[in-house]
Design an enzyme around this catalytic site. Structure first.
Site, PDB file in Angstrom:
ATOM      1  N   CYS A 124     -67.160  -2.045   2.530  1.00 49.53           N
ATOM      2  CA  CYS A 124     -67.801  -2.871   3.556  1.00 49.53           C
ATOM      3  C   CYS A 124     -69.301  -3.086   3.299  1.00 49.53           C
ATOM      4  O   CYS A 124     -69.808  -4.202   3.429  1.00 49.53           O
ATOM      5  CB  CYS A 124     -67.576  -2.260   4.926  1.00 49.53           C
ATOM      6  SG  CYS A 124     -67.839  -0.483   4.996  1.00 49.53           S
ATOM      7  N   HIS A 165     -72.590  -3.203  10.339  1.00 48.22           N
ATOM      8  CA  HIS A 165     -73.562  -2.492   9.506  1.00 48.22           C
ATOM      9  C   HIS A 165     -74.820  -3.353   9.346  1.00 48.22           C
ATOM     10  O   HIS A 165     -74.741  -4.587   9.300  1.00 48.22           O
ATOM     11  CB  HIS A 165     -73.006  -2.251   8.095  1.00 48.22           C
ATOM     12  CG  HIS A 165     -71.891  -1.244   8.022  1.00 48.22           C
ATOM     13  ND1 HIS A 165     -71.488  -0.464   9.076  1.00 48.22           N
ATOM     14  CD2 HIS A 165     -71.080  -0.894   6.970  1.00 48.22           C
ATOM     15  CE1 HIS A 165     -70.494   0.322   8.695  1.00 48.22           C
ATOM     16  NE2 HIS A 165     -70.224   0.080   7.429  1.00 48.22           N
TER      17      HIS A 165
HETATM   18  N1  LIG Z   1     -63.516   1.024   9.140  1.00 52.51           N
HETATM   19  C1  LIG Z   1     -64.158   0.210   8.292  1.00 52.51           C
HETATM   20  O1  LIG Z   1     -65.215  -0.373   8.610  1.00 52.51           O
HETATM   21  C2  LIG Z   1     -63.609  -0.044   6.932  1.00 52.51           C
HETATM   22  C3  LIG Z   1     -64.250  -0.992   6.124  1.00 52.51           C
HETATM   23  C4  LIG Z   1     -63.744  -1.248   4.851  1.00 52.51           C
HETATM   24  C5  LIG Z   1     -62.620  -0.562   4.420  1.00 52.51           C
HETATM   25  N2  LIG Z   1     -62.029   0.359   5.236  1.00 52.51           N
HETATM   26  C6  LIG Z   1     -60.831   1.032   4.751  1.00 52.51           C
HETATM   27  O2  LIG Z   1     -59.739   0.543   5.524  1.00 52.51           O
HETATM   28  C7  LIG Z   1     -58.771   1.572   5.697  1.00 52.51           C
HETATM   29  C8  LIG Z   1     -58.512   1.778   7.181  1.00 52.51           C
HETATM   30  O3  LIG Z   1     -59.693   2.241   7.789  1.00 52.51           O
HETATM   31  P1  LIG Z   1     -59.845   2.365   9.386  1.00 52.51           P
HETATM   32  O4  LIG Z   1     -61.284   2.516   9.623  1.00 52.51           O
HETATM   33  O5  LIG Z   1     -59.100   1.282  10.089  1.00 52.51           O
HETATM   34  O6  LIG Z   1     -59.129   3.778   9.668  1.00 52.51           O
HETATM   35  P2  LIG Z   1     -58.416   4.302  11.002  1.00 52.51           P
HETATM   36  O7  LIG Z   1     -58.975   3.658  12.206  1.00 52.51           O
HETATM   37  O8  LIG Z   1     -58.485   5.772  10.903  1.00 52.51           O
HETATM   38  O9  LIG Z   1     -56.897   3.828  10.840  1.00 52.51           O
HETATM   39  C9  LIG Z   1     -56.065   4.360   9.845  1.00 52.51           C
HETATM   40  C10 LIG Z   1     -54.715   3.670   9.870  1.00 52.51           C
HETATM   41  O10 LIG Z   1     -53.942   4.176   8.785  1.00 52.51           O
HETATM   42  C11 LIG Z   1     -52.697   4.623   9.285  1.00 52.51           C
HETATM   43  N3  LIG Z   1     -52.207   5.753   8.507  1.00 52.51           N
HETATM   44  C12 LIG Z   1     -52.829   6.937   8.283  1.00 52.51           C
HETATM   45  N4  LIG Z   1     -52.021   7.733   7.535  1.00 52.51           N
HETATM   46  C13 LIG Z   1     -50.891   7.041   7.310  1.00 52.51           C
HETATM   47  C14 LIG Z   1     -49.680   7.332   6.630  1.00 52.51           C
HETATM   48  N5  LIG Z   1     -49.479   8.497   6.004  1.00 52.51           N
HETATM   49  N6  LIG Z   1     -48.717   6.383   6.589  1.00 52.51           N
HETATM   50  C15 LIG Z   1     -48.904   5.180   7.185  1.00 52.51           C
HETATM   51  N7  LIG Z   1     -50.024   4.852   7.865  1.00 52.51           N
HETATM   52  C16 LIG Z   1     -51.016   5.773   7.919  1.00 52.51           C
HETATM   53  C17 LIG Z   1     -52.985   5.043  10.710  1.00 52.51           C
HETATM   54  O11 LIG Z   1     -51.761   5.034  11.422  1.00 52.51           O
HETATM   55  P3  LIG Z   1     -51.438   6.076  12.605  1.00 52.51           P
HETATM   56  O12 LIG Z   1     -51.926   5.426  13.866  1.00 52.51           O
HETATM   57  O13 LIG Z   1     -49.948   6.172  12.585  1.00 52.51           O
HETATM   58  O14 LIG Z   1     -52.133   7.367  12.293  1.00 52.51           O
HETATM   59  C18 LIG Z   1     -53.925   3.927  11.137  1.00 52.51           C
HETATM   60  O15 LIG Z   1     -53.188   2.776  11.487  1.00 52.51           O
HETATM   61  C19 LIG Z   1     -59.331   2.822   4.972  1.00 52.51           C
HETATM   62  O16 LIG Z   1     -58.814   2.865   3.667  1.00 52.51           O
HETATM   63  C20 LIG Z   1     -60.813   2.540   4.948  1.00 52.51           C
HETATM   64  O17 LIG Z   1     -61.462   3.199   3.887  1.00 52.51           O
HETATM   65  C21 LIG Z   1     -62.494   0.631   6.472  1.00 52.51           C
END
Ligand SMILES: NC(=O)c1ccc[n+]([C@@H]2O[C@H](COP(=O)([O-])OP(=O)(O)OC[C@H]3O[C@@H](n4cnc5c(N)ncnc54)[C@H](OP(=O)(O)O)[C@@H]3O)[C@@H](O)[C@H]2O)c1
Length: 346
Positions: A133, A247
């Protein structure tokens, strides 16, 4: 090309990025019948609101890709490694928000406004990586300058929202802010430092050998890959601030060729995906609140670096910028869906 006739899966649909992806698909007019939602077993059976109705979340598994044209992965790197390649083999385009494949030489790493050529003539289905990001937001601000003048290097300090660490981090900010206002000592769980009324060095692991945290290394290496230029010098410092989403980044950029202020400002005219907010008289500039929920990356505080004098023609190679962008949208879900729109051929 639009995604209206495309069946789209969102993996990690219950998370911060996944929910944002659903909101963008809804805005793009993808009907609920064409949306598939996956997460872990913890969320199986949960329903998420979508376009006035709802979509049901299923547990991710190997055999779920039949009829799925594009899958946007918004879960962990482990989930992307476990299920991404299988989805491609089953005939599904994959756009991956995790860091699992970003530095794989065979995997394109794409910001559509910056390096669309990485997708040109690509036969699919294939896996495309969505950059980090902070990298996306910085490059949206710097790329118009690179196109006009070249970029030799940048000193960048980030002010990163807690939602960059996921939905649980947003809950932690609410909880610890309420605790602090009530005079209670709250216990941090997501971060090691309290995130309310505080700023701290980015929570990713620090390399003991060079002192860079993982976020700072991503800014360097992903920028080199996206710009296809290993010579750009990047000096990053990544910091968390008590902001829910969007950000901010302070950039001191060194151009390859000198530019006047008029020329620097003109470089942003018509640049896709950016808006200028730069009112010196009113002291009005981009903020994370202004960027949150919007599609554009906001740019302001455009000024010559006072540590360097202008040349006789009023030009300098040294410029400062302040950039704010919604990292859940342009830094993640929106960029991923733009990629999906590029690769999906009806
Ligand atoms: N947040 C940001 O600003 C951002 C920016 C760029 C990239 N990212 C990337 O995007 C991805 C998601 O980030 P996020 O911030 O949205 O995280 P988050 O809010 O913690 O959400 C994680 C998601 O992944 C699912 N998950 C976790 N373990 C799993 C498993 N074993 N099998 C299937 N689903 C699973 C969770 O489902 P459950 O509800 O079932 O636990 C939830 O839907 C990450 O790789 C992160 O590095 C994030």
């Amino acid at each position: 090309m639009g995604l209206q006739n495309c069946t789209v899966a969102v993996v990690g649909a219950t998370g911060a990025v996944g929910r944002e992806a659903l909101g963008i698909l809804e805005q793009r007019g993808v009907p609920a019948a064409r949306v598939r939602c996956f997460a872990s077993a913890r969320s199986a059976g949960v329903t998420l609101p979508y376009a006035g109705s709802s979509v049901r979340v299923s547990e991710i598994g190997e055999g779920v890709w039949k009829g799925v044209d594009v899958a946007v992965f918004c879960a962990t790197s482990g989930v992307s490694k476990q299920f991404g390649p299988g989805a491609v083999r089953a005939g599904t385009w994959v756009v991956d928000n995790s860091s699992a494949f970003r530095m794989d030489p065979a995997t394109p790493l794409v910001v559509p406004e910056v390096n669309p050529e990485a997708l040109r003539d690509r036969e699919g289905p294939a896996l495309i990586a969505n950059p980090n990001c902070s990298t996306i937001i910085m490059l949206m601000g710097l790329n118009p300058l690179r196109v006009r003048f070249g970029v030799e290097g940048v000193v960048v300090s980030t002010y990163q929202a807690v939602s960059g660490a996921g939905a649980a981090a947003m809950d932690e900010l609410s909880r610890l802010a309420a605790d602090a206002l009530a005079g209670r000592a709250g216990e941090p769980k997501v971060f090691i430092e309290p995130c309310a009324f505080n700023v701290f060095s980015h929570n990713s692991a620090v390399d003991p050998a060079n002192g860079l945290n993982v976020e700072e290394s991503k800014l360097i290496h992903e920028t080199h890959k996206i710009w296809n230029d290993r010579n750009v010098r990047i000096t990053p410092t990544c910091i968390r601030v008590p902001v829910y989403r969007a950000h901010s980044e302070s950039c001191a950029v060194t151009l390859r060729n000198p530019a006047s202020e008029t020329e620097v400002r003109a470089a942003f005219d018509g640049a896709p995906g950016v808006s200028i907010i730069d009112d010196r008289a009113g002291n009005v500039f981009p903020t994370p609140l202004k960027a949150a929920g919007g599609d554009d990356v906001l740019i302001g505080r455009i000024r010559p670096d006072p540590a360097h004098t202008l040349d006789d023609s009023g030009r300098s190679r040294h410029w400062c910028l302040w950039i704010c962008g919604d990292q859940l949208r342009k830094g993640a879900a929106q960029n991923a869906i733009q990629i999906a729109e590029m690769v999906w051929r009806n």
